[in-house]
Design a protein around this motif. Structure first.
Motif, PDB file in Angstrom:
ATOM      1  N   LEU A   1       0.874  -1.269  -0.117  1.00 19.67           N
ATOM      2  CA  LEU A   1       0.067  -0.195  -0.098  1.00 19.67           C
ATOM      3  C   LEU A   1       1.067   1.530  -0.098  1.00 19.67           C
ATOM      4  N   ASP A   2       1.936   1.075   0.879  1.00 23.91           N
ATOM      5  CA  ASP A   2       2.888   2.306   0.614  1.00 23.91           C
ATOM      6  C   ASP A   2       3.473   2.465  -0.786  1.00 23.91           C
ATOM      7  N   ALA A   3       3.822   1.440  -1.383  1.00 26.38           N
ATOM      8  CA  ALA A   3       4.333   1.546  -2.586  1.00 26.38           C
ATOM      9  C   ALA A   3       3.241   2.116  -3.554  1.00 26.38           C
ATOM     10  N   GLN A   4       1.953   1.847  -3.529  1.00 18.26           N
ATOM     11  CA  GLN A   4       1.029   2.125  -4.403  1.00 18.26           C
ATOM     12  C   GLN A   4       0.588   3.628  -4.496  1.00 18.26           C
ATOM     13  N   ARG A   5       1.179   4.352  -3.344  1.00 17.75           N
ATOM     14  CA  ARG A   5       0.858   5.797  -3.255  1.00 17.75           C
ATOM     15  C   ARG A   5       1.964   6.584  -3.943  1.00 17.75           C
ATOM     16  N   ARG A   6       3.148   5.900  -4.556  1.00 14.02           N
ATOM     17  CA  ARG A   6       4.100   6.628  -4.861  1.00 14.02           C
ATOM     18  C   ARG A   6       3.948   6.786  -6.511  1.00 14.02           C
ATOM     19  N   ASP A   7       4.890   7.689  -7.043  1.00  7.97           N
ATOM     20  CA  ASP A   7       4.686   8.164  -8.277  1.00  7.97           C
ATOM     21  C   ASP A   7       4.808   7.028  -9.535  1.00  7.97           C
ATOM     22  N   PHE A   8       6.052   6.759  -9.384  1.00 14.98           N
ATOM     23  CA  PHE A   8       6.708   5.712 -10.728  1.00 14.98           C
ATOM     24  C   PHE A   8       7.131   4.313 -10.008  1.00 14.98           C
ATOM     25  N   THR A   9       6.852   3.407 -10.975  1.00 10.63           N
ATOM     26  CA  THR A   9       7.296   1.945 -10.317  1.00 10.63           C
ATOM     27  C   THR A   9       8.658   1.946 -10.134  1.00 10.63           C
ATOM     28  N   LEU A  10       9.665   2.711 -10.921  1.00 10.20           N
ATOM     29  CA  LEU A  10      11.024   2.619 -10.411  1.00 10.20           C
ATOM     30  C   LEU A  10      11.588   3.516  -9.132  1.00 10.20           C
ATOM     31  N   ASN A  11      10.344   4.053  -8.709  1.00  7.71           N
ATOM     32  CA  ASN A  11      10.840   4.777  -7.601  1.00  7.71           C
ATOM     33  C   ASN A  11      10.251   3.963  -6.213  1.00  7.71           C
ATOM     34  N   ALA A  12       9.359   3.018  -6.601  1.00  5.44           N
ATOM     35  CA  ALA A  12       8.630   2.146  -5.559  1.00  5.44           C
ATOM     36  C   ALA A  12       9.673   0.692  -5.395  1.00  5.44           C
ATOM     37  N   LEU A  13      10.846   1.082  -5.075  1.00  9.09           N
ATOM     38  CA  LEU A  13      11.654  -0.037  -4.831  1.00  9.09           C
ATOM     39  C   LEU A  13      12.351   0.234  -3.560  1.00  9.09           C
ATOM     40  N   TYR A  14      12.549  -1.080  -2.564  1.00 10.40           N
ATOM     41  CA  TYR A  14      13.015  -0.976  -1.327  1.00 10.40           C
ATOM     42  C   TYR A  14      14.112  -1.774  -1.094  1.00 10.40           C
ATOM     43  N   ALA A  15      15.068  -1.418  -0.016  1.00  9.64           N
ATOM     44  CA  ALA A  15      15.967  -2.421   0.272  1.00  9.64           C
ATOM     45  C   ALA A  15      16.418  -2.397   1.804  1.00  9.64           C
ATOM     46  N   ASP A  16      16.442  -3.657   2.212  1.00 14.38           N
ATOM     47  CA  ASP A  16      16.782  -3.560   3.547  1.00 14.38           C
ATOM     48  C   ASP A  16      18.037  -3.593   3.955  1.00 14.38           C
ATOM     49  N   ARG A  17      18.582  -3.295   5.304  1.00 19.21           N
ATOM     50  CA  ARG A  17      19.706  -3.124   5.890  1.00 19.21           C
ATOM     51  C   ARG A  17      21.050  -4.006   5.002  1.00 19.21           C
ATOM     52  N   ASN A  18      20.548  -5.314   4.516  1.00 19.20           N
ATOM     53  CA  ASN A  18      21.402  -6.118   4.137  1.00 19.20           C
ATOM     54  C   ASN A  18      21.508  -6.271   2.511  1.00 19.20           C
ATOM     55  N   GLY A  19      20.756  -5.156   1.989  1.00 19.28           N
ATOM     56  CA  GLY A  19      20.680  -5.046   0.521  1.00 19.28           C
ATOM     57  C   GLY A  19      19.908  -5.865  -0.190  1.00 19.28           C
ATOM     58  N   ARG A  20      18.871  -6.573   0.521  1.00 19.41           N
ATOM     59  CA  ARG A  20      17.701  -7.484  -0.137  1.00 19.41           C
ATOM     60  C   ARG A  20      16.612  -6.697  -0.625  1.00 19.41           C
TER      61      ARG A  20
END
Length: 407
Positions: free
Chosen positions: A115-134
């Motif tokens: 749901l957090d991702a769906q409120r963003r503008d573009f798909t390439l900006n809705a990418l996440y990485a955890d502290r280990n790079g996953r």
């Protein structure tokens, strides 16, 4: 690839301290947006945003307990800036927009990453990485990022109506990260919603356009804006898209060709009145306003010819930076219109000369004339200007002694 391979910023002690402080009692935190996107593309990372399931008050309490500084930069909307080892990190609680009011929104904090991702503008900006790079890619942004596709999340018209600046961001993001043609659905939506650009402030338009015109694919995107009726609304007047494209083709000769003030001047600055309009429209600083005005003035010295005399005249009257800007303006205009008759070598040689020539300095001052027996008053100024004219006529060769002998 489901892990960031080369992201030293993600494993720096400062950001790891932030993760360690926030990730308590089951809460999680992930880097999100531009930093992740740029790391995937191998581009520099500057600002780092972090999304977290922790509510703002918990973020503040935890990072302060860990000895870090917390600044409530937008706490009503879930954002806290955390300073760790001198670097600011913007932490925002996961949220869902319940209602939107232009740039503003009534939000609901939550723990659903999708749901957090769906409120963003573009798909390439809705990418996440955890502290280990996953990596976490809930909307297919990784494939778009790799393919150079800038795609709105969900309904493009709805995304744009939430904030009309997203029209300019669509073109700016493609200019910086896109490959091939613009996404057709997004392009059509921008054209349909173009009147929304009229409601944006000059500050927001200027900030976005400065990034757009200097990006890699700017000529293509600017032309698409022109073809879809967006550019005239954005600039407030007629533009020279061919001249602008020619200017950006000079990047190999001069890094100034991508400077926003010069790009605006070539794109929309026909005469001095146009420059005032462009400066107001894009909220240029006083320094940039002076730069574009001086560049336009420099063209009056350089358009007759690129002979050394005219180069020196430009250096004397407007300085080295403005002389180079003026030369690039003429070069771009000539390249755009001269076709096969265009003489590249003469412009390249003139540019080298402007970078290397010493700027002639008028050797006589008012005190020199007083020492020669003249009295203060209007005649002193007229005499000084007369000597300056003689100095210019000598191609700046007359020395101080020779000029005073003319008295």
């Amino acid at each position: 690839m489901n892990r960031l391979q080369d992201a030293p910023w993600l494993f720096a002690p400062g950001i790891q301290r932030v993760f360690e402080a926030v990730e308590q009692d089951g809460d999680r935190a992930r880097a999100v947006g531009g930093a992740v996107r740029n790391a995937i593309l191998g581009q520099p990372v500057s600002d780092i945003d972090i999304a977290t399931t922790a509510v703002p008050k918990a973020v503040v309490d935890r990072v302060q307990a860990a000895g870090l500084k917390a600044v409530a930069t937008g706490i009503d909307h879930g954002t806290v800036t955390v300073i760790s080892e001198g670097v600011p990190y913007e932490l925002t609680t996961l949220r869902q927009d319940i209602e939107t009011f232009g740039r503003q929104a009534r939000v609901h904090f939550g723990t659903d990453w999708r749901l957090d991702a769906q409120r963003r503008d573009f798909t390439l900006n809705a990418l996440y990485a955890d502290r280990n790079g996953r990596l976490f890619d809930p909307l297919g942004g990784l494939a778009d990022c790799r393919a150079g596709i800038v795609r709105f999340i969900g309904d493009p018209d709805q995304r744009i109506r939430e904030d009309y600046l997203r029209i300019l961001r669509f073109f700016r993001m493609h200019a910086a990260y896109g490959t091939g043609p613009l996404d057709p659905e997004g392009l059509d939506a921008c054209a349909r919603q173009r009147d929304g650009l009229r409601h944006l402030s000059a500050e927001r338009i200027g900030a976005e356009m400065k990034k757009l015109v200097s990006a890699r694919e700017a000529p293509y995107c600017i032309q698409e804006m022109e073809d879809r009726g967006l550019l005239e609304i954005t600039t407030g007047g007629i533009s020279r898209t061919a001249d602008f494209a020619a200017l950006r083709s000079l990047d190999e000769y001069a890094e100034e060709a991508s400077h926003p003030p010069l790009c605006f001047t070539v794109l929309a600055g026909f005469v001095s009145e146009d420059l005032h309009r462009v400066a107001d429209r894009f909220r240029l600083s006083n320094l940039d306003r002076k730069r574009v005005a001086s560049a336009l003035k420099a063209t009056s010295f350089l358009e007759p010819s690129l002979q050394p005399r005219h180069l020196r005249e430009a250096l004397v009257d407007v300085g080295r930076q403005a002389a180079i800007d003026g030369l690039l303006m003429i070069w771009a205009r000539t390249r755009a219109n001269a076709g096969a008759k265009f003489d590249e070598h003469s412009f390249a040689a003139a540019l080298d000369s402007l970078r290397s020539l010493d700027v002639p300095v008028f050797p006589v001052a008012g005190n020199d004339l007083l020492g020669a027996g003249l009295t203060p008053g209007p005649d002193l100024g007229r005499t000084l200007e007369h000597l300056r004219s003689r100095w210019r006529a000598s191609d700046f060769r007359l020395s101080k002694t020779e000029l005073l002998e003319l008295l």
